[in-house]
Design a protein around this motif. Structure first.
Motif, PDB file in Angstrom:
ATOM      1  N   GLU A  74       0.818  -1.213   0.000  1.00  0.00           N
ATOM      2  CA  GLU A  74       0.000   0.000   0.000  1.00  0.00           C
ATOM      3  C   GLU A  74       0.854   1.266   0.000  1.00  0.00           C
ATOM      4  OE1 GLU A  74      -3.724  -0.377  -0.551  1.00  0.00           O
ATOM      5  OE2 GLU A  74      -2.290  -1.835  -1.283  1.00  0.00           O
ATOM      6  N   ASP A  75       2.174   1.104  -0.020  1.00  0.00           N
ATOM      7  CA  ASP A  75       3.060   2.268  -0.131  1.00  0.00           C
ATOM      8  C   ASP A  75       3.230   2.562  -1.617  1.00  0.00           C
ATOM      9  OD1 ASP A  75       4.934   4.208   0.005  1.00  0.00           O
ATOM     10  OD2 ASP A  75       6.461   3.024   1.037  1.00  0.00           O
ATOM     11  N   PHE A  76       2.242   3.221  -2.170  1.00  0.00           N
ATOM     12  CA  PHE A  76       2.164   3.365  -3.631  1.00  0.00           C
ATOM     13  C   PHE A  76       3.352   4.148  -4.183  1.00  0.00           C
ATOM     14  CE2 PHE A  76       0.352   5.145  -7.594  1.00  0.00           C
ATOM     15  CZ  PHE A  76       0.103   3.933  -8.224  1.00  0.00           C
ATOM     16  N   LEU A  77       3.653   5.285  -3.550  1.00  0.00           N
ATOM     17  CA  LEU A  77       4.718   6.127  -4.098  1.00  0.00           C
ATOM     18  C   LEU A  77       6.106   5.634  -3.710  1.00  0.00           C
ATOM     19  CD1 LEU A  77       3.104   9.655  -3.597  1.00  0.00           C
ATOM     20  CD2 LEU A  77       3.324   8.328  -5.700  1.00  0.00           C
ATOM     21  N   GLY A  78       6.200   5.000  -2.528  1.00  0.00           N
ATOM     22  CA  GLY A  78       7.517   4.574  -2.031  1.00  0.00           C
ATOM     23  C   GLY A  78       7.963   3.233  -2.582  1.00  0.00           C
ATOM     24  N   LYS A  79       7.026   2.299  -2.777  1.00  0.00           N
ATOM     25  CA  LYS A  79       7.411   0.940  -3.186  1.00  0.00           C
ATOM     26  C   LYS A  79       6.737   0.487  -4.478  1.00  0.00           C
ATOM     27  CE  LYS A  79       9.837  -1.082   0.332  1.00  0.00           C
ATOM     28  NZ  LYS A  79       9.350  -1.759   1.510  1.00  0.00           N
ATOM     29  N   VAL A  80       5.403   0.591  -4.490  1.00  0.00           N
ATOM     30  CA  VAL A  80       4.661  -0.027  -5.602  1.00  0.00           C
ATOM     31  C   VAL A  80       5.102   0.554  -6.948  1.00  0.00           C
ATOM     32  CG1 VAL A  80       2.368  -0.400  -6.600  1.00  0.00           C
ATOM     33  CG2 VAL A  80       2.691  -0.562  -4.124  1.00  0.00           C
ATOM     34  N   LEU A  81       5.090   1.878  -7.022  1.00  0.00           N
ATOM     35  CA  LEU A  81       5.416   2.523  -8.308  1.00  0.00           C
ATOM     36  C   LEU A  81       6.913   2.437  -8.626  1.00  0.00           C
ATOM     37  CD1 LEU A  81       3.474   3.732 -10.309  1.00  0.00           C
ATOM     38  CD2 LEU A  81       3.779   5.950  -9.203  1.00  0.00           C
TER      39      LEU A  81
END
Ligand SMILES: NC(=O)c1ccc[n+]([C@@H]2O[C@H](COP(=O)([O-])OP(=O)(O)OC[C@H]3O[C@@H](n4cnc5c(N)ncnc54)[C@H](O)[C@@H]3O)[C@@H](O)[C@H]2O)c1
Length: 260
Positions: A74-81
């Motif tokens: 759910e850490d979209f900007l830090g991990k997912v993207l």
């Protein structure tokens, strides 16, 4: 000559099971990779966010099993993207540049988690992601669609149900979408071997569980997948380990992910 198969995320739960099962099967030359090298398990270091390293690693590779994934979904900007989406882009770009025939991607049931539990969802139905995790799986599946259409790279997305490794499934929901290690390995082998005419395919990856959310019977004719196991075999062991299995279904297939 044996097909060369490169596996990303080979140290993880899914990746390691596939690595050792496919090595055992003996029909492929396996290149197992993960973020960190693991000499004892024959795993080489490969960071999927390092475009040049990925390109170098996939030379002469026939099929890429893209399993690597950074947690904290759910850490979209830090991990997912920056890691998972960017990493998948590098995988597909390297596949294009190096003439890889097929990419098999470890997608997830959470790409369609907002369907209700009494609906029979088919892989062609519209995406209904239940989280940033599920959303990124949709995006990467479509990356596969783009590279199939534009560059002729065969792309198969396996929406894995629940694979807890050597533990039994821990909830009623997990029991319905579980996949055993041998079925997991058999399914990925079917994906590697699937007919060359299959340029793009998304499918749900489960065993033959009682109460399965997904109808996977058609996969036998399509790619030769015939699951051998049913989570019910593990119910007793699961109840001994966890007590009564909790019902975390809600009315939605994504279960607890829809609440995050
Ligand atoms: N296990 C399940 O029940 C399940 C269900 C649905 C989908 N999936 C998908 O299957 C894949 C593997 O899941 P898992 O349960 O084995 O997860 P895992 O966390 O056990 O394994 C992921 C692996 O990816 C590696 N990794 C992380 N960052 C990396 C990077 N930058 N470059 C290369 N490798 C990196 C990690 O080191 C780890 O070994 C994931 O894409 C996951 O979304 C798993």
């Amino acid at each position: 000559m044996k097909k060369k198969v490169l596996i990303t995320g080979a140290s993880g739960t899914v990746g390691w099971s596939l690595t050792h099962r496919l090595r055992e099967a003996g029909q492929y030359e396996i290149i197992a990779t993960d973020l960190e090298e693991d000499e004892a398990r024959g795993i080489q270091a490969l960071d999927m966010t390092d475009a040049a390293a990925v390109r170098e690693a996939v030379r002469q590779v026939d099929t890429l099993l893209h399993i690597g994934w950074a947690e904290d979904n759910e850490d979209f900007l830090g991990k997912v993207l920056p890691i998972n989406v960017t990493g998948a882009y590098h995988i597909y770009e390297a596949a294009r540049e190096c003439g890889v025939r097929r990419v098999v991607f470890a997608s997830s049931n959470h790409a369609t988690g907002y369907y209700s539990t009494d609906e029979q969802v088919e892989p062609e139905d519209p995406y209904r992601p239940d989280s940033f995790y599920g959303l990124s799986k949709c995006y990467i599946e479509l990356l596969g669609r783009l590279y199939a259409d534009k560059h002729g790279i065969s792309s198969i997305n396996v929406r894995i149900g629940n694979y807890p490794g050597d533990r039994p499934p821990d909830s009623q929901r997990a029991m319905k979408i579980w996949i055993s290690e041998r079925d997991l390995a058999a399914l990925f082998i079917c994906c590697i071997e699937a007919d060359a005419s299959i340029d793009f395919l998304s499918l749900y990856g489960t065993s033959a569980n009682a109460g399965n959310y997904y109808d996977i019977g058609y996969l036998k004719d399509l790619i030769g997948y015939e699951p051998q196991d049913d989570a019910e075999q593990l119910r007793h062991q699961a109840e001994q380990q966890y007590g009564e299995l909790k019902d975390d279904e809600l009315p939605l297939q994504g279960g607890g992910f829809t609440r995050r």
